[in-house]
Design an enzyme around this catalytic site. Structure first.
Site, PDB file in Angstrom:
ATOM      1  N   SER A  54     -37.446  30.247  67.673  1.00 56.06           N
ATOM      2  CA  SER A  54     -36.985  31.350  66.835  1.00 56.06           C
ATOM      3  C   SER A  54     -35.476  31.569  66.977  1.00 56.06           C
ATOM      4  O   SER A  54     -34.682  30.702  66.650  1.00 56.06           O
ATOM      5  CB  SER A  54     -37.781  32.609  67.183  1.00 56.06           C
ATOM      6  OG  SER A  54     -37.575  33.632  66.256  1.00 56.06           O
ATOM      7  N   ASP A  88     -32.983  33.613  61.285  1.00 53.88           N
ATOM      8  CA  ASP A  88     -32.989  33.034  62.630  1.00 53.88           C
ATOM      9  C   ASP A  88     -33.390  31.568  62.527  1.00 53.88           C
ATOM     10  O   ASP A  88     -33.545  31.028  61.428  1.00 53.88           O
ATOM     11  CB  ASP A  88     -33.908  33.821  63.565  1.00 53.88           C
ATOM     12  CG  ASP A  88     -35.368  33.774  63.149  1.00 53.88           C
ATOM     13  OD1 ASP A  88     -35.646  33.369  62.003  1.00 53.88           O
ATOM     14  OD2 ASP A  88     -36.235  34.133  63.967  1.00 53.88           O
ATOM     15  N   ASP A 108     -36.025  29.789  62.900  1.00 53.29           N
ATOM     16  CA  ASP A 108     -37.232  29.345  62.198  1.00 53.29           C
ATOM     17  C   ASP A 108     -37.512  30.160  60.944  1.00 53.29           C
ATOM     18  O   ASP A 108     -38.548  29.979  60.307  1.00 53.29           O
ATOM     19  CB  ASP A 108     -38.449  29.359  63.122  1.00 53.29           C
ATOM     20  CG  ASP A 108     -38.871  30.763  63.541  1.00 53.29           C
ATOM     21  OD1 ASP A 108     -38.021  31.675  63.501  1.00 53.29           O
ATOM     22  OD2 ASP A 108     -40.040  30.937  63.919  1.00 53.29           O
ATOM     23  N   ASP A 128     -38.416  33.183  60.269  1.00 50.20           N
ATOM     24  CA  ASP A 128     -39.500  34.159  60.129  1.00 50.20           C
ATOM     25  C   ASP A 128     -38.962  35.586  60.164  1.00 50.20           C
ATOM     26  O   ASP A 128     -39.718  36.532  59.987  1.00 50.20           O
ATOM     27  CB  ASP A 128     -40.588  33.956  61.183  1.00 50.20           C
ATOM     28  CG  ASP A 128     -40.136  34.285  62.601  1.00 50.20           C
ATOM     29  OD1 ASP A 128     -38.914  34.384  62.841  1.00 50.20           O
ATOM     30  OD2 ASP A 128     -41.010  34.412  63.483  1.00 50.20           O
TER      31      ASP A 128
END
Length: 490
Positions: A139, A279, A281, A283
């Site tokens: 993340s 960020d 990833d 999400d």
């Protein structure tokens, strides 16, 4: 003859077989991997996360893949593939391939997406015959970290009960087993990522376009590169991209959702309508208004919630957030006739409470936003498109919408690095720290809040103080940080 996979399932679920007894009947092609597990639980608030070469390694990923495969298979209504994606970290290839080896050793087919956002894995898992999904990413963490996030067949984070079953298998010291007759296969399915991109645009087709809007996107050298700019451009926006390449050495370094400075400057330099920072990833997402002012998840939840409420689409006018949500947000939402429920920090807890209460909207101040109408996983791209569309439909700027929303209470958040994992996770046993918290809470009464917690994703203890004025917040933050440093991080 009962297969070795079935016997291992019985061990994990029922605890009916002993380690030694089971090993005598396994036709093993793999010797047990030597892995070192911490005494504390392996799964944190967002899956398994740590430094590569310390906690995370290829042998551990192999074991996790195998035991995740066993547990997912045991709970599946019918056999299906597992969808696997990754971010751009240098270690993600290694961990993804090792984890795929474990899944195929458990007899499962793997659909490998390559580089893609975490919500892409969640969406494709929920919309296919897959029995689960796995994302390799840490993340917002720095490049030297990595992580493993596991999803159920519905695309939501795997329940704590199933995580516990996987961990039981990992700690059982049993060998990974497979043979020619029960091996799964690994298939590259990169083309499926396009389906996710099309799904992102679907809610606004023939309704809203972003023509005339200038948007700056900070892709953080991560999983949203390429995809996010193309989706915004296809929606009609003029797009300016920052850090738009997959770079495992620089992912999240001084950029993205934890470092808004470059995005703030770019929005003002290009006279943009708004900016978004993802960020590693994708999400989560944070926004920046035309003046360069940061817009966090509290504001996004308020604006999205108000829109849904005005459309009579928000059940019970309920929003779910966490203990980090600002008091200013809560009071403003109550003034709108709404209700805010707080959970522990972590989108898995927000998700669980949304399912329990039937809430449609929930999220975190950090930018994880969940809307059950679209799924039960935070999606930075979907959230960004929603906020941009809300601004376009409102006819005013994001800055004006923020000015009309609420004033935040002064809130300070400090991270204290505590390398010792066991000490970090058992910090509540530290009497001097608890006494300092009690003293601060008594002094502030109902005019402020204190939250001290161990991060589930980083080797830090977070100290948050919210007070009626900045001076009080600063004073008590310094006092508590000093106690944590003295007694937990010598």
């Amino acid at each position: 003859m009962v297969s070795s996979i079935t016997r291992i399932q019985n061990y994990v679920i029922d605890g009916a077989a002993t380690s030694n007894g089971l090993e005598t009947v396994l036709e093993s092609n793999f010797a047990p991997s030597l892995i070192s597990l911490p005494a504390t639980p392996l799964f944190g608030t967002d899956g398994i996360r740590g430094k590569v070469g310390e906690l995370l390694s290829a042998p551990l990923a192999l074991q996790i893949g195998f035991w995740a495969g066993v547990v997912l298979r045991n709970h599946a209504d019918q056999l299906g593939p597992v969808i696997l994606g990754q971010d751009s970290r240098n270690s993600s290839d290694m961990l993804a391939m090792a984890l795929s080896a474990g899944l195929t050793a458990a007899g499962l087919e793997v659909w490998y997406l390559g580089l893609c956002p975490t919500p892409c894995v969640a969406y494709l898992t929920s919309m296919s015959e897959a029995i689960g999904g796995v994302m390799i990413s840490a993340s917002h963490n720095p490049p030297e970290d990595n992580g493993i996030k596991i999803f159920g067949a519905n695309g939501g984070k795997l329940s704590q009960a199933l995580q516990a079953e996987i961990e039981k298998g990992l700690r059982g010291n049993l060998p990974i087993t497979s043979n020619v007759s029960n091996c799964g296969r690994h298939y590259s399915r990169w083309e499926l990522v396009k389906n996710y991109g099309e799904a992102l645009k679907r809610p606004w087709q023939n309704k809203v376009n972003l023509q005339g809007m200038k948007v700056v996107l900070d892709l953080a050298w991560g999983a949203a590169v390429g995809l996010a700019p193309s989706v915004f451009a296809e929606m009609g926006a003029e797009v300016i991209s920052l850090h738009n390449a997959a770079d495992g050495d620089r992912i999240n370094v001084n950029c993205g959702s934890t470092h808004l400075e470059m995005l703030q400057a770019a929005v003002q330099e290009h006279n943009a309508d708004l900016g978004f920072a993802f960020d590693g990833d994708a999400d989560r997402v944070l926004a920046v208004d035309p003046t360069g002012r940061p817009v966090n998840g509290d504001y996004i939840l308020y604006l999205w919630g108000l829109y849904l409420k005005q459309q009579n689409q928000l059940p019970d006018n309920l929003i779910v957030s966490t203990v980090m949500a600002n008091l200013g947000f809560e009071k403003a939402w109550q003034q709108q006739g709404g209700k805010l429920i707080r959970t522990a920090v972590g989108d898995q807890y927000v998700q669980a409470e949304m399912i329990k209460t039937g809430a449609m909207l929930g999220g975190e101040q950090s930018g994880h936003i969940l809307c059950s109408h679209y799924g039960m996983t935070g999606d930075g791209l979907l959230t960004a498109l929603h906020l941009a569309s809300l601004v376009k439909q409102s006819g005013v700027s994001l800055a004006e919408l923020i000015d009309q929303s609420f004033q935040t209470y002064p809130q300070l958040l400090r991270n204290v690095r505590v390398v010792d994992r066991d000490r970090r996770l058992s910090w509540q046993n530290c009497t001097p720290v608890q006494q300092a918290i009690a003293l601060a809470e008594k002094a502030m009464g109902d005019t402020g809040r204190i939250l001290v917690r161990a991060s589930g994703t980083e080797p830090v203890i977070r100290v948050m103080v919210e007070a009626a004025n900045a001076e009080l917040a600063n004073y008590w933050t310094n006092e508590l940080v000093a106690q944590v440093q003295q007694h937990l991080a010598p």
